[in-house]
Write a protein that holds these residues in place. Structure first.
Motif, mmCIF file in Angstrom:
data_model
loop_
_atom_site.group_PDB
_atom_site.id
_atom_site.type_symbol
_atom_site.label_atom_id
_atom_site.label_comp_id
_atom_site.label_asym_id
_atom_site.label_seq_id
_atom_site.Cartn_x
_atom_site.Cartn_y
_atom_site.Cartn_z
ATOM 1 N N ASP A 1 4.904 -6.743 -5.331
ATOM 2 C CA ASP A 1 6.311 -7.037 -5.062
ATOM 3 C C ASP A 1 7.048 -5.793 -4.552
ATOM 4 O O ASP A 1 8.137 -5.449 -4.996
ATOM 5 C CB ASP A 1 7.004 -7.610 -6.305
ATOM 6 N N THR A 2 6.393 -5.126 -3.603
ATOM 7 C CA THR A 2 6.985 -3.941 -3.005
ATOM 8 C C THR A 2 6.675 -3.936 -1.509
ATOM 9 O O THR A 2 5.933 -4.784 -1.014
ATOM 10 C CB THR A 2 6.479 -2.656 -3.702
ATOM 11 N N SER A 3 7.244 -2.992 -0.795
ATOM 12 C CA SER A 3 7.089 -2.972 0.658
ATOM 13 C C SER A 3 5.684 -2.546 1.078
ATOM 14 O O SER A 3 4.969 -1.867 0.344
ATOM 15 C CB SER A 3 8.106 -2.013 1.282
ATOM 16 N N HIS A 4 5.327 -2.950 2.274
ATOM 17 C CA HIS A 4 4.059 -2.565 2.888
ATOM 18 C C HIS A 4 3.967 -1.043 2.948
ATOM 19 O O HIS A 4 2.933 -0.454 2.630
ATOM 20 C CB HIS A 4 3.999 -3.192 4.285
ATOM 21 N N GLN A 5 5.064 -0.388 3.335
ATOM 22 C CA GLN A 5 5.085 1.067 3.487
ATOM 23 C C GLN A 5 4.864 1.778 2.150
ATOM 24 O O GLN A 5 4.072 2.712 2.065
ATOM 25 C CB GLN A 5 6.407 1.512 4.104
ATOM 26 N N ASN A 6 5.556 1.329 1.091
ATOM 27 C CA ASN A 6 5.371 1.951 -0.228
ATOM 28 C C ASN A 6 3.948 1.758 -0.729
ATOM 29 O O ASN A 6 3.340 2.683 -1.275
ATOM 30 C CB ASN A 6 6.356 1.373 -1.250
ATOM 31 N N THR A 7 3.420 0.558 -0.543
ATOM 32 C CA THR A 7 2.056 0.278 -0.990
ATOM 33 C C THR A 7 1.059 1.121 -0.210
ATOM 34 O O THR A 7 0.117 1.674 -0.797
ATOM 35 C CB THR A 7 1.734 -1.219 -0.849
ATOM 36 N N LYS A 8 1.276 1.264 1.077
ATOM 37 C CA LYS A 8 0.366 2.070 1.897
ATOM 38 C C LYS A 8 0.355 3.522 1.411
ATOM 39 O O LYS A 8 -0.718 4.130 1.300
ATOM 40 C CB LYS A 8 0.758 2.011 3.364
ATOM 41 N N GLN A 9 1.521 4.077 1.105
ATOM 42 C CA GLN A 9 1.589 5.456 0.609
ATOM 43 C C GLN A 9 0.796 5.603 -0.696
ATOM 44 O O GLN A 9 0.050 6.573 -0.878
ATOM 45 C CB GLN A 9 3.038 5.875 0.380
ATOM 46 N N LEU A 10 0.944 4.640 -1.605
ATOM 47 C CA LEU A 10 0.220 4.690 -2.873
ATOM 48 C C LEU A 10 -1.281 4.546 -2.658
ATOM 49 O O LEU A 10 -2.082 5.256 -3.265
ATOM 50 C CB LEU A 10 0.743 3.609 -3.826
ATOM 51 N N VAL A 11 -1.669 3.629 -1.789
ATOM 52 C CA VAL A 11 -3.091 3.391 -1.519
ATOM 53 C C VAL A 11 -3.732 4.614 -0.867
ATOM 54 O O VAL A 11 -4.862 4.994 -1.216
ATOM 55 C CB VAL A 11 -3.270 2.119 -0.649
ATOM 56 N N VAL A 12 -3.023 5.256 0.050
ATOM 57 C CA VAL A 12 -3.554 6.460 0.692
ATOM 58 C C VAL A 12 -3.782 7.550 -0.353
ATOM 59 O O VAL A 12 -4.825 8.219 -0.357
ATOM 60 C CB VAL A 12 -2.620 6.936 1.833
ATOM 61 N N LYS A 13 -2.838 7.726 -1.268
ATOM 62 C CA LYS A 13 -3.007 8.723 -2.347
ATOM 63 C C LYS A 13 -4.206 8.365 -3.233
ATOM 64 O O LYS A 13 -4.983 9.234 -3.625
ATOM 65 C CB LYS A 13 -1.742 8.825 -3.201
ATOM 66 N N LEU A 14 -4.331 7.081 -3.548
ATOM 67 C CA LEU A 14 -5.460 6.634 -4.363
ATOM 68 C C LEU A 14 -6.782 6.874 -3.644
ATOM 69 O O LEU A 14 -7.774 7.258 -4.266
ATOM 70 C CB LEU A 14 -5.306 5.156 -4.736
ATOM 71 N N ALA A 15 -6.799 6.665 -2.337
ATOM 72 C CA ALA A 15 -8.018 6.910 -1.552
ATOM 73 C C ALA A 15 -8.340 8.404 -1.538
ATOM 74 O O ALA A 15 -9.512 8.790 -1.675
ATOM 75 C CB ALA A 15 -7.841 6.382 -0.133
ATOM 76 N N GLU A 16 -7.315 9.236 -1.405
ATOM 77 C CA GLU A 16 -7.532 10.694 -1.417
ATOM 78 C C GLU A 16 -8.115 11.152 -2.754
ATOM 79 O O GLU A 16 -8.912 12.083 -2.803
ATOM 80 C CB GLU A 16 -6.213 11.427 -1.157
ATOM 81 N N LYS A 17 -7.733 10.471 -3.828
ATOM 82 C CA LYS A 17 -8.243 10.811 -5.161
ATOM 83 C C LYS A 17 -9.589 10.153 -5.452
ATOM 84 O O LYS A 17 -10.188 10.402 -6.497
ATOM 85 C CB LYS A 17 -7.235 10.376 -6.231
ATOM 86 N N GLY A 18 -10.033 9.259 -4.568
ATOM 87 C CA GLY A 18 -11.330 8.614 -4.728
ATOM 88 C C GLY A 18 -11.309 7.349 -5.573
ATOM 89 O O GLY A 18 -12.371 6.848 -5.957
#
Length: 153
Positions: A63-80
């Motif tokens: 229940d959040t924006s595509h942009q906010n979710t993308k930022q979180l997912v990118v950080k999660l990907a960087e952390k593995g």
């Protein structure tokens, strides 16, 4: 100073929704290793899907924006914790998959999570928790009908 005993209880609940959200995020951020509360919520939502969701589907589940979710997912990907890959049918769509590290983190933090939830609901009966759950779901649904400060009833 406000007299909380005579105050409209709806206003009290309205204010406490913000206070609880802020305190919950602060407590989780300070107690969770490697993840923020918002990153953890994305991982939790990721677990709701049988197949790896698209970024759009994950954003809707959070229940959040595509942009906010993308930022979180990118950080999660960087952390593995997740992997991001293109959809086989639509190369523009990004699919998100939890990694083995994510599963291991979940196992390693299961006891901490249980203690946190137990502490958060300490002193509340199952009936109170069920009532709270029902009320929060109604408020959530009602927010879909709130338009410009008035509900479309």
């Amino acid at each position: 100073m406000y007299d909380f005993d005579t105050m409209d209880k709806r206003l009290l609940v309205f204010g406490y929704l913000f206070r609880v959200a802020n305190r919950l995020q602060s407590k989780m951020d300070s107690q969770m290793k490697d993840l923020t509360a918002k990153q953890w919520f994305v991982i939790l939502a990721l677990g709701l899907f049988e197949q790896p969701p698209t970024l759009k589907q994950l954003a809707a589940a959070c229940d959040t924006s595509h942009q906010n979710t993308k930022q979180l997912v990118v950080k999660l990907a960087e952390k593995g914790f997740v992997t991001i890959h293109s959809d086989e049918k639509d190369g523009r769509a990004m699919r998100i998959t939890a990694s083995d590290k994510c599963g291991q983190w979940d196992k390693d933090n299961e006891q901490i999570a249980t203690q946190f939830i137990d502490g958060m609901f300490s002193g509340m009966s199952m009936g109170e928790i069920a009532g709270l759950s029902s009320s929060l779901m109604k408020i959530f649904e009602n927010l879909d009908n709130v338009n410009g400060g008035t509900a479309n009833v």
